[in-house]
Design a protein around this motif. Structure first.
Motif, PDB file in Angstrom:
ATOM      1  N   GLU A 130       0.840  -1.165   0.048  1.00 35.80           N
ATOM      2  CA  GLU A 130      -0.204   0.016  -0.021  1.00 35.80           C
ATOM      3  C   GLU A 130       0.978   1.115   0.039  1.00 35.80           C
ATOM      4  O   GLU A 130       0.604   2.146  -0.736  1.00 35.80           O
ATOM      5  CB  GLU A 130      -0.985  -0.151   1.354  1.00 35.80           C
ATOM      6  CG  GLU A 130      -1.870   1.365   1.500  1.00 35.80           C
ATOM      7  CD  GLU A 130      -2.794   1.133   2.683  1.00 35.80           C
ATOM      8  OE1 GLU A 130      -3.468   1.984   2.649  1.00 35.80           O
ATOM      9  OE2 GLU A 130      -2.329   0.528   3.486  1.00 35.80           O
ATOM     10  N   LEU A 131       1.933   1.330   0.991  1.00 33.36           N
ATOM     11  CA  LEU A 131       2.871   2.433   0.901  1.00 33.36           C
ATOM     12  C   LEU A 131       3.527   2.498  -0.284  1.00 33.36           C
ATOM     13  O   LEU A 131       3.969   3.636  -0.555  1.00 33.36           O
ATOM     14  CB  LEU A 131       3.782   2.274   2.245  1.00 33.36           C
ATOM     15  CG  LEU A 131       2.982   2.480   3.555  1.00 33.36           C
ATOM     16  CD1 LEU A 131       4.028   1.984   4.563  1.00 33.36           C
ATOM     17  CD2 LEU A 131       2.349   3.809   3.818  1.00 33.36           C
ATOM     18  N   LEU A 134       1.200   4.289  -2.979  1.00 32.86           N
ATOM     19  CA  LEU A 134       0.880   5.628  -2.568  1.00 32.86           C
ATOM     20  C   LEU A 134       2.140   6.492  -2.499  1.00 32.86           C
ATOM     21  O   LEU A 134       1.775   7.726  -3.125  1.00 32.86           O
ATOM     22  CB  LEU A 134       0.277   5.566  -1.049  1.00 32.86           C
ATOM     23  CG  LEU A 134      -0.941   5.093  -0.979  1.00 32.86           C
ATOM     24  CD1 LEU A 134      -1.552   5.011   0.384  1.00 32.86           C
ATOM     25  CD2 LEU A 134      -2.238   5.810  -1.708  1.00 32.86           C
ATOM     26  N   GLU A 136       4.900   5.896  -4.219  1.00 31.45           N
ATOM     27  CA  GLU A 136       5.836   5.650  -5.642  1.00 31.45           C
ATOM     28  C   GLU A 136       7.044   5.106  -5.232  1.00 31.45           C
ATOM     29  O   GLU A 136       8.125   5.798  -6.036  1.00 31.45           O
ATOM     30  CB  GLU A 136       5.844   6.881  -6.446  1.00 31.45           C
ATOM     31  CG  GLU A 136       4.209   7.331  -6.719  1.00 31.45           C
ATOM     32  CD  GLU A 136       4.216   8.683  -7.495  1.00 31.45           C
ATOM     33  OE1 GLU A 136       5.286   9.386  -7.694  1.00 31.45           O
ATOM     34  OE2 GLU A 136       2.966   9.248  -7.613  1.00 31.45           O
ATOM     35  N   ARG A 155      10.283  10.138   1.388  1.00 33.44           N
ATOM     36  CA  ARG A 155       9.145   9.192   0.941  1.00 33.44           C
ATOM     37  C   ARG A 155       9.638   8.022   1.724  1.00 33.44           C
ATOM     38  O   ARG A 155       8.492   7.139   2.357  1.00 33.44           O
ATOM     39  CB  ARG A 155       9.099   9.047  -0.432  1.00 33.44           C
ATOM     40  CG  ARG A 155       8.259  10.077  -1.097  1.00 33.44           C
ATOM     41  CD  ARG A 155       7.785  10.095  -2.580  1.00 33.44           C
ATOM     42  NE  ARG A 155       9.045  10.374  -3.069  1.00 33.44           N
ATOM     43  CZ  ARG A 155       8.961   9.959  -4.674  1.00 33.44           C
ATOM     44  NH1 ARG A 155       8.394   9.349  -5.025  1.00 33.44           N
ATOM     45  NH2 ARG A 155      10.133  10.599  -5.424  1.00 33.44           N
ATOM     46  N   THR A 185       3.843  15.386  -3.776  1.00 36.92           N
ATOM     47  CA  THR A 185       3.696  13.960  -3.439  1.00 36.92           C
ATOM     48  C   THR A 185       3.590  13.925  -2.091  1.00 36.92           C
ATOM     49  O   THR A 185       2.658  12.895  -1.794  1.00 36.92           O
ATOM     50  CB  THR A 185       4.932  13.275  -4.201  1.00 36.92           C
ATOM     51  OG1 THR A 185       5.312  13.463  -5.518  1.00 36.92           O
ATOM     52  CG2 THR A 185       4.784  11.456  -3.804  1.00 36.92           C
ATOM     53  N   PHE A 189       0.147  12.627  -0.246  1.00 35.29           N
ATOM     54  CA  PHE A 189       0.092  11.605   0.560  1.00 35.29           C
ATOM     55  C   PHE A 189      -0.492  11.810   1.999  1.00 35.29           C
ATOM     56  O   PHE A 189      -1.512  10.938   2.484  1.00 35.29           O
ATOM     57  CB  PHE A 189       1.415  10.652   0.628  1.00 35.29           C
ATOM     58  CG  PHE A 189       1.541   9.853   1.455  1.00 35.29           C
ATOM     59  CD1 PHE A 189       0.848   8.481   1.418  1.00 35.29           C
ATOM     60  CD2 PHE A 189       2.185   9.950   2.990  1.00 35.29           C
ATOM     61  CE1 PHE A 189       0.769   7.513   2.358  1.00 35.29           C
ATOM     62  CE2 PHE A 189       2.267   8.815   3.720  1.00 35.29           C
ATOM     63  CZ  PHE A 189       1.578   7.762   3.596  1.00 35.29           C
ATOM     64  N   ARG A 192      -4.227  12.383   2.026  1.00 38.98           N
ATOM     65  CA  ARG A 192      -4.939  11.274   1.862  1.00 38.98           C
ATOM     66  C   ARG A 192      -4.912  10.235   3.187  1.00 38.98           C
ATOM     67  O   ARG A 192      -5.901   9.407   3.533  1.00 38.98           O
ATOM     68  CB  ARG A 192      -4.290  10.561   0.661  1.00 38.98           C
ATOM     69  CG  ARG A 192      -5.162   9.266   0.303  1.00 38.98           C
ATOM     70  CD  ARG A 192      -4.677   8.578  -1.143  1.00 38.98           C
ATOM     71  NE  ARG A 192      -5.636   7.382  -1.652  1.00 38.98           N
ATOM     72  CZ  ARG A 192      -5.214   6.767  -2.367  1.00 38.98           C
ATOM     73  NH1 ARG A 192      -4.263   7.141  -3.477  1.00 38.98           N
ATOM     74  NH2 ARG A 192      -5.802   5.770  -2.659  1.00 38.98           N
ATOM     75  N   LEU A 193      -3.802  10.163   3.843  1.00 40.02           N
ATOM     76  CA  LEU A 193      -3.816   9.413   5.144  1.00 40.02           C
ATOM     77  C   LEU A 193      -4.604  10.072   6.028  1.00 40.02           C
ATOM     78  O   LEU A 193      -5.151   9.141   6.756  1.00 40.02           O
ATOM     79  CB  LEU A 193      -2.153   9.416   5.480  1.00 40.02           C
ATOM     80  CG  LEU A 193      -1.613   8.791   6.755  1.00 40.02           C
ATOM     81  CD1 LEU A 193      -1.734   7.165   6.601  1.00 40.02           C
ATOM     82  CD2 LEU A 193      -0.470   9.228   7.367  1.00 40.02           C
ATOM     83  N   GLU A 196      -8.414   9.293   4.646  1.00 43.20           N
ATOM     84  CA  GLU A 196      -8.932   8.104   4.339  1.00 43.20           C
ATOM     85  C   GLU A 196      -8.835   7.097   5.532  1.00 43.20           C
ATOM     86  O   GLU A 196      -9.561   6.251   5.931  1.00 43.20           O
ATOM     87  CB  GLU A 196      -8.306   7.567   3.166  1.00 43.20           C
ATOM     88  CG  GLU A 196      -8.717   8.203   1.840  1.00 43.20           C
ATOM     89  CD  GLU A 196      -8.137   7.556   0.532  1.00 43.20           C
ATOM     90  OE1 GLU A 196      -7.162   6.713   0.773  1.00 43.20           O
ATOM     91  OE2 GLU A 196      -8.289   8.131  -0.460  1.00 43.20           O
TER      92      GLU A 196
END
Length: 324
Positions: A130-131, A134, A136, A155, A185, A189, A192-193, A196
């Motif tokens: 998943e990471l 998300l 990349e 990242r 980016t 992220f 979204r974290l 969601e």
């Protein structure tokens, strides 16, 4: 998720006096009676000039430092007494330091992090996939950390901090030195974290673009004390931030006269008007259009960077008190 009640942290500086071995002890209060709470799922921007007490606060929240007085609870735990237990429930990223192993490929570093946190194999594989998607990460998972760009390393650090699926993510300057693409980016992220997964995020940064794009709540600390707590709109109101209407007329005219509107500049046919707090810009434009021929118009608000810079310099004081 976070409770701080009347927390202080005092350090003692030792300075040599004269030529002998004697040193003078000077107490310095880095955090001075800070009280605030952060609910689960919040995204809080924690701001302040250098030396204001931000990093000291973070170190107390994560158990690295023990408060001199006051009460701290993070996820119901006392950070300084339950540091190991708390570490399994939070993630921390310091933008200028890495938790990755310098000479190992990124994936091997993440495998070691998984073992440190004792993440079960199936959960690790699911979370890593998943990471990787998300953030990349796929193109550089096999690259040694020392060969990663700053954006790639950041990242990787975010992935390491989130492998154990923490309830709280603490970020200290996560976009420092990143280029525009890498910042976008990381910001996407984090948004979204929070949206969601409902992860609570505490962000300290000097990049106010991070605050404007990510944080629903802002807290400013100065000289160890809270100076503001609220949303960005409330900060603009509290700081008396100006809104300006730039109007280009068909021809030069004397400064326009409208009730409650101040003309702050005239350059030929262009005039700059300061709108009073709470004024309806559409109504002002309608009044202007009824009396003058308008060719162009623009509304400009004081940027958050300028507002915070004024507060840091002491040019401006907040007109409303800190929220409870």
């Amino acid at each position: 998720m976070i409770e701080m009640t009347d927390v202080t942290k005092t350090f003692v500086l030792r300075r040599r006096t004269g030529r002998g071995p004697r040193r003078e002890r000077t107490p310095v209060r880095a955090v001075d009676g800070v009280t605030f709470t952060v609910d689960r799922g919040e995204f809080l921007g924690y701001l302040g000039p250098n030396g204001a007490g931000k990093s000291t606060t973070i170190k107390m929240l994560t158990g690295i430092l023990t408060p001199t007085s006051g009460r701290i609870r993070v996820a119901g735990l006392d950070p300084s007494r339950a540091r190991t237990t708390l570490a399994r429930r939070i993630g921390v990223v310091f933008g200028q330091r890495t938790t990755l192993w310098w000479d190992l490929p990124l994936k091997d570093s993440l495998t070691l992090v998984r073992r440190l946190y004792r993440v079960e194999e199936h959960a690790y594989r699911t979370r890593l996939a998943e990471l990787t998607a998300l953030l990349e990460l796929e193109p550089f998972l096999a690259t040694p950390v020392r060969q990663l760009s700053l954006g790639q390393r950041m990242r990787g650090d975010l992935a390491a901090a989130l492998l154990h699926d923490p309830e709280l993510l603490v970020l200290d300057e996560p976009t420092i030195g990143l280029d525009v693409v890498s910042k976008a980016t990381v910001r996407g992220f984090l948004a979204r974290l929070n949206a969601e997964r409902g992860t609570t995020i505490l962000l300290t940064t000097h990049d106010l673009g991070d605050i404007e794009r990510l944080c629903r709540r802002v807290m400013i600390i100065d000289h160890g004390r809270p100076a503001f707590d609220g949303d960005l709109a409330a900060l603009r109101r509290a700081a008396g931030a100006d809104r300006q209407l730039i109007v280009e007329l068909a021809a030069p005219v004397p400064p326009v006269e409208l009730d409650g509107v101040e003309v702050t500049g005239v350059e030929g046919p262009r005039q700059t008007l300061r709108l009073p707090d709470g004024a309806n810009a559409a109504s002002v434009v309608a009044s202007l259009a009824a009396r003058y021929e308008i060719r162009d118009i623009a509304l400009r608000e004081t940027g958050i960077e300028e507002i915070v810079a004024r507060l840091y310099r002491g040019d401006q004081e907040l007109s409303t008190p800190v929220s409870p």
